[in-house]
Design a protein around this motif. Structure first.
Motif, short mmCIF file in Angstrom:
data_model
loop_
_atom_site.label_atom_id
_atom_site.label_comp_id
_atom_site.label_asym_id
_atom_site.label_seq_id
_atom_site.Cartn_x
_atom_site.Cartn_y
_atom_site.Cartn_z
N LEU A 193 0.83 -1.20 0.00
CA LEU A 193 0.00 0.00 0.00
C LEU A 193 0.87 1.26 0.00
N LEU A 194 1.90 1.26 0.84
CA LEU A 194 2.79 2.43 0.88
C LEU A 194 3.47 2.64 -0.47
N LEU A 195 3.81 1.56 -1.12
CA LEU A 195 4.41 1.65 -2.44
C LEU A 195 3.45 2.31 -3.44
N GLN A 196 2.18 2.00 -3.30
CA GLN A 196 1.17 2.56 -4.21
C GLN A 196 0.86 4.03 -3.92
N VAL A 197 0.81 4.41 -2.65
CA VAL A 197 0.34 5.75 -2.32
C VAL A 197 1.45 6.77 -2.13
N SER A 198 2.67 6.31 -2.04
CA SER A 198 3.78 7.23 -1.80
C SER A 198 4.66 7.37 -3.03
N ASP A 199 5.25 8.53 -3.16
CA ASP A 199 6.19 8.73 -4.26
C ASP A 199 7.63 8.75 -3.76
N LYS A 200 7.83 8.28 -2.50
CA LYS A 200 9.18 8.27 -1.94
C LYS A 200 9.47 6.93 -1.26
N GLU A 201 10.74 6.68 -1.03
CA GLU A 201 11.21 5.49 -0.31
C GLU A 201 10.90 4.18 -1.03
#
Length: 119
Positions: free
Chosen positions: A79-87
């Motif tokens: 989910l973080l990979l989908q919603v974030s543009d960092k890390e």
């Protein structure tokens, strides 16, 4: 092997925590980060509990919890990979580590079940 896996699961939890410190403080990110911190730390805590199991059945049951918590942490990383543009690189690294831990746990469960069938 047990101590190595204890150390590895503990490092995984700490690395997930460090990742979460890099996201903005917002209601949206906090929801995912809190869940990721909970389930990633539960991986190591429940593995330690499995190492103190009172029987083979208890060991398997506790490893099943580790399996579930590892899979859940992979979900929140995705989910973080989908919603974030960092890390992205760190998220992918942690996802690979979770996948490796999951493989080890599933193999241990299968080995223990096979051992119990032979007995």
């Amino acid at each position: 092997m047990k101590q190595q896996l204890k150390n590895r699961t503990q490092k995984y939890a700490a690395d997930c925590w460090h990742l979460c410190t890099r996201f903005p403080m917002s209601r949206e990110f906090n929801a995912f980060c809190k869940q990721l911190i909970r389930c990633s730390s539960s991986v190591g805590a429940n593995y330690r509990a499995a190492c103190r199991a009172k029987s083979d059945a208890d060991f398997i049951n506790k490893l099943k919890i580790v399996e579930e918590e590892t899979d859940e942490s992979m979900y929140f990383l995705e989910l973080l990979l989908q919603v974030s543009d960092k890390e992205h690189e760190e998220i992918k690294r942690l996802h690979r580590e979770a996948n490796e831990l999951l493989s080890i746990v599933v193999a241990s469960i299968k080995t223990m079940r096979a051992k119990n069938r032979k007995s």
